[in-house]
Design an enzyme around this catalytic site. Sequence first.
Site, PDB file in Angstrom:
ATOM      1  N   TYR A  72       0.837  -1.214   0.000  1.00  0.00           N
ATOM      2  CA  TYR A  72       0.000   0.000   0.000  1.00  0.00           C
ATOM      3  C   TYR A  72       0.864   1.253   0.000  1.00  0.00           C
ATOM      4  O   TYR A  72       0.610   2.191  -0.740  1.00  0.00           O
ATOM      5  CB  TYR A  72      -0.926  -0.019   1.226  1.00  0.00           C
ATOM      6  CG  TYR A  72      -1.972   1.060   1.183  1.00  0.00           C
ATOM      7  CD1 TYR A  72      -3.248   0.795   0.660  1.00  0.00           C
ATOM      8  CD2 TYR A  72      -1.709   2.351   1.643  1.00  0.00           C
ATOM      9  CE1 TYR A  72      -4.210   1.775   0.610  1.00  0.00           C
ATOM     10  CE2 TYR A  72      -2.670   3.340   1.588  1.00  0.00           C
ATOM     11  CZ  TYR A  72      -3.927   3.054   1.075  1.00  0.00           C
ATOM     12  OH  TYR A  72      -4.878   4.024   1.016  1.00  0.00           O
ATOM     13  N   PHE A 125      -7.955  18.736 -25.210  1.00  0.00           N
ATOM     14  CA  PHE A 125      -8.574  17.413 -25.336  1.00  0.00           C
ATOM     15  C   PHE A 125      -9.911  17.450 -24.596  1.00  0.00           C
ATOM     16  O   PHE A 125     -10.095  18.222 -23.664  1.00  0.00           O
ATOM     17  CB  PHE A 125      -7.633  16.369 -24.723  1.00  0.00           C
ATOM     18  CG  PHE A 125      -8.175  14.968 -24.801  1.00  0.00           C
ATOM     19  CD1 PHE A 125      -8.280  14.326 -26.023  1.00  0.00           C
ATOM     20  CD2 PHE A 125      -8.582  14.295 -23.665  1.00  0.00           C
ATOM     21  CE1 PHE A 125      -8.779  13.033 -26.100  1.00  0.00           C
ATOM     22  CE2 PHE A 125      -9.077  13.002 -23.736  1.00  0.00           C
ATOM     23  CZ  PHE A 125      -9.180  12.372 -24.953  1.00  0.00           C
ATOM     24  N   ASP A 126     -10.879  16.582 -24.994  1.00  0.00           N
ATOM     25  CA  ASP A 126     -12.237  16.754 -24.439  1.00  0.00           C
ATOM     26  C   ASP A 126     -12.350  16.551 -22.923  1.00  0.00           C
ATOM     27  O   ASP A 126     -13.019  17.321 -22.257  1.00  0.00           O
ATOM     28  CB  ASP A 126     -13.291  15.951 -25.221  1.00  0.00           C
ATOM     29  CG  ASP A 126     -12.926  14.493 -25.431  1.00  0.00           C
ATOM     30  OD1 ASP A 126     -11.982  14.036 -24.763  1.00  0.00           O
ATOM     31  OD2 ASP A 126     -13.586  13.820 -26.239  1.00  0.00           O
ATOM     32  N   ASP A 216       0.145  18.835 -21.311  1.00  0.00           N
ATOM     33  CA  ASP A 216      -0.731  17.670 -21.407  1.00  0.00           C
ATOM     34  C   ASP A 216       0.025  16.712 -22.330  1.00  0.00           C
ATOM     35  O   ASP A 216       0.071  16.908 -23.542  1.00  0.00           O
ATOM     36  CB  ASP A 216      -2.091  18.090 -21.987  1.00  0.00           C
ATOM     37  CG  ASP A 216      -3.070  16.924 -22.045  1.00  0.00           C
ATOM     38  OD1 ASP A 216      -2.701  15.807 -21.654  1.00  0.00           O
ATOM     39  OD2 ASP A 216      -4.216  17.140 -22.491  1.00  0.00           O
ATOM     40  N   ALA A 218       0.311  13.249 -23.159  1.00  0.00           N
ATOM     41  CA  ALA A 218      -0.001  11.854 -23.505  1.00  0.00           C
ATOM     42  C   ALA A 218       0.919  11.309 -24.600  1.00  0.00           C
ATOM     43  O   ALA A 218       1.313  10.151 -24.553  1.00  0.00           O
ATOM     44  CB  ALA A 218      -1.458  11.741 -23.947  1.00  0.00           C
ATOM     45  N   LYS A 259      -1.278   6.115 -23.683  1.00  0.00           N
ATOM     46  CA  LYS A 259      -0.782   6.360 -25.033  1.00  0.00           C
ATOM     47  C   LYS A 259       0.719   6.045 -25.060  1.00  0.00           C
ATOM     48  O   LYS A 259       1.078   4.882 -25.168  1.00  0.00           O
ATOM     49  CB  LYS A 259      -1.058   7.810 -25.461  1.00  0.00           C
ATOM     50  CG  LYS A 259      -2.525   8.103 -25.790  1.00  0.00           C
ATOM     51  CD  LYS A 259      -3.415   8.206 -24.592  1.00  0.00           C
ATOM     52  CE  LYS A 259      -4.804   8.687 -24.911  1.00  0.00           C
ATOM     53  NZ  LYS A 259      -5.238   9.772 -24.066  1.00  0.00           N
ATOM     54  N   HIS A 451     -22.574  10.855 -28.763  1.00  0.00           N
ATOM     55  CA  HIS A 451     -21.989   9.934 -29.747  1.00  0.00           C
ATOM     56  C   HIS A 451     -21.678   8.561 -29.157  1.00  0.00           C
ATOM     57  O   HIS A 451     -21.511   7.605 -29.895  1.00  0.00           O
ATOM     58  CB  HIS A 451     -20.800  10.559 -30.487  1.00  0.00           C
ATOM     59  CG  HIS A 451     -19.518  10.572 -29.744  1.00  0.00           C
ATOM     60  ND1 HIS A 451     -19.366  11.165 -28.525  1.00  0.00           N
ATOM     61  CD2 HIS A 451     -18.300  10.061 -30.068  1.00  0.00           C
ATOM     62  CE1 HIS A 451     -18.117  11.025 -28.123  1.00  0.00           C
ATOM     63  NE2 HIS A 451     -17.452  10.358 -29.029  1.00  0.00           N
TER      64      HIS A 451
HETATM   65  C1  LIG Z   1      -6.244  10.591 -23.613  1.00  0.00           C
HETATM   66  C2  LIG Z   1      -5.939  11.983 -23.314  1.00  0.00           C
HETATM   67  C3  LIG Z   1      -6.289  12.575 -22.084  1.00  0.00           C
HETATM   68  C4  LIG Z   1      -7.084  11.842 -21.029  1.00  0.00           C
HETATM   69  O1  LIG Z   1      -6.441  10.706 -20.587  1.00  0.00           O
HETATM   70  P1  LIG Z   1      -7.207   9.379 -20.129  1.00  0.00           P
HETATM   71  O2  LIG Z   1      -6.104   8.452 -19.756  1.00  0.00           O
HETATM   72  O3  LIG Z   1      -8.033   8.897 -21.272  1.00  0.00           O
HETATM   73  O4  LIG Z   1      -8.047   9.746 -18.949  1.00  0.00           O
HETATM   74  C5  LIG Z   1      -5.923  13.883 -21.875  1.00  0.00           C
HETATM   75  N1  LIG Z   1      -5.275  14.594 -22.821  1.00  0.00           N
HETATM   76  C6  LIG Z   1      -4.939  14.076 -24.005  1.00  0.00           C
HETATM   77  C7  LIG Z   1      -4.216  14.904 -25.004  1.00  0.00           C
HETATM   78  C8  LIG Z   1      -5.264  12.760 -24.302  1.00  0.00           C
HETATM   79  O5  LIG Z   1      -4.948  12.253 -25.509  1.00  0.00           O
END
Ligand SMILES: *Cc1c(COP(=O)(O)O)cnc(C)c1O
Length: 460
Positions: A72, A125-126, A216, A218, A259, A451
């Site tokens: 933990y 990103f959304d 951000d 990813a 990613k 969607h």
């Molecule tokens: C996928 C993604 C996120 C969110 O990450 P999750 O692991 O899906 O929660 C944030 N920003 C970008 C640019 C992404 O491609």
Amino acid sequence: MDYRKAEPFKIKMVEPIKLISKEEREQKIIEAGYNQFALKAEDIYIDLLTDSGTGAMSDRQWAGIMMGDESYAGSRSFYNLEKSVHDIIGYKYFVPTHQGRGAENVLFPLLIHNKGDYVLGNMHFDTTKAHIELKGGVAVNLVIEDAFDTEKEHPFKGNFDLVALENFINGKGADKCAFIIVTITCNSAGGQPVSMENIKAVKKIADKYSLKIVFDSARFAENAYFIKKRENGYENKSITEIIKEMFEYGDMITMSAKKDGIVNMGGLIAIKEDEKIYEQVRSMVVPIEGFPTYGGMSGRDMEALAVGLREVVEEDYLEYRIDQIEYLGQRLIDVGIPIQRPVGGHAVFVDCKKFCPQIPFNQFPAQAVCVELYKEAGVRGVEIGSFLLGRDPETGENLESPMEFLRLTIPRRVYTNRHMDVVADALIEIWKRRDMLKGFEFTYEPEVLRHFTAKLKSVR
Ligand SMILES: *Cc1c(COP(=O)(O)O)cnc(C)c1O
């Protein structure tokens, strides 16, 4: 000859996939209400819905799974991951989270102090936009205009419009701006990279107005690879040197490890040196994600991520990765199918406004191509356009997206170029009969995030 473009791995384990018959595919897509999210994965031959959490782990990562320490507190796997983060990203502090949005959920409330404060991004990103809005912030997109011109060959379509950025800050006042977020690569603009020159210039503006920069990140390794290939002065730098330099211009990062981490689940927050923010993150992460040495990840997953972060920065891997996307893109370009150019890091984006101009935006041209692609060859793509965008909350009218994309997202180390040929051949068949494609209308439309669950029927 560059022989390094082939897969820098051989295959030790396989997962069977199957192309069900054309009649079955037609039946399945009707049952799914012409919505590819409602299809069962087992009815799909080649799944290009997303590159998120769909990558193939290496033998070393799987070995890491067995070595995971599930303590933990103070897990050995946490310290292994911390070492990878430190070696590759270079920041002092780090906290794991269950995925990227977990990182956003913990960090953003600490940075958005007042309701209505602006968060300035190239293109959010959304989930990032959603978390900013949940915390009372307003997400502003300031990507260059060229990002919206799919035919224009700009090497860094994820770049900030620097003039627009500075004008915005001057117009609203720096005290109304919470922070700047640089998304690398810029997912929403088509996996398009941001240049080092642009990152440096954003940093200069941030310093001038005392704003913090969050990456951000990813697809940080893919962005670094594009800098190496496309930007003057970086051709002889190593990928890790480029990554360190990019992050040197920022203060914090959030990362979806699904990613470029090449794991199926995971994420993280890293902080360059601000101890105060780190302490706040450490207390916030406990009730939301978990104790700071696991933050929503199991020990085995942290171990796999520790290895994945080291594998993704290997240049022969990136060479193969980007070459595969280019291979698919080039096959489509060769027959004149309109795609976002140059191809981005993780997907080919088919410009369906141009593919089937007879279908108006509110009958979802990219959805029409997406459905045909499944029927043709059992391939699942995803619509990134007006179907995804939804309605104006005030007027209830369908919003028109600036782009109508079919996104063909390539999972990491999963499919071969023979699979890419199937995708290309199928799209070329559809291209030949594009005049016959028809749009869609709703038979069921949920109020939010339509969607994912909407049901459609073909417009007669
Ligand atoms: C996928 C993604 C996120 C969110 O990450 P999750 O692991 O899906 O929660 C944030 N920003 C970008 C640019 C992404 O491609």
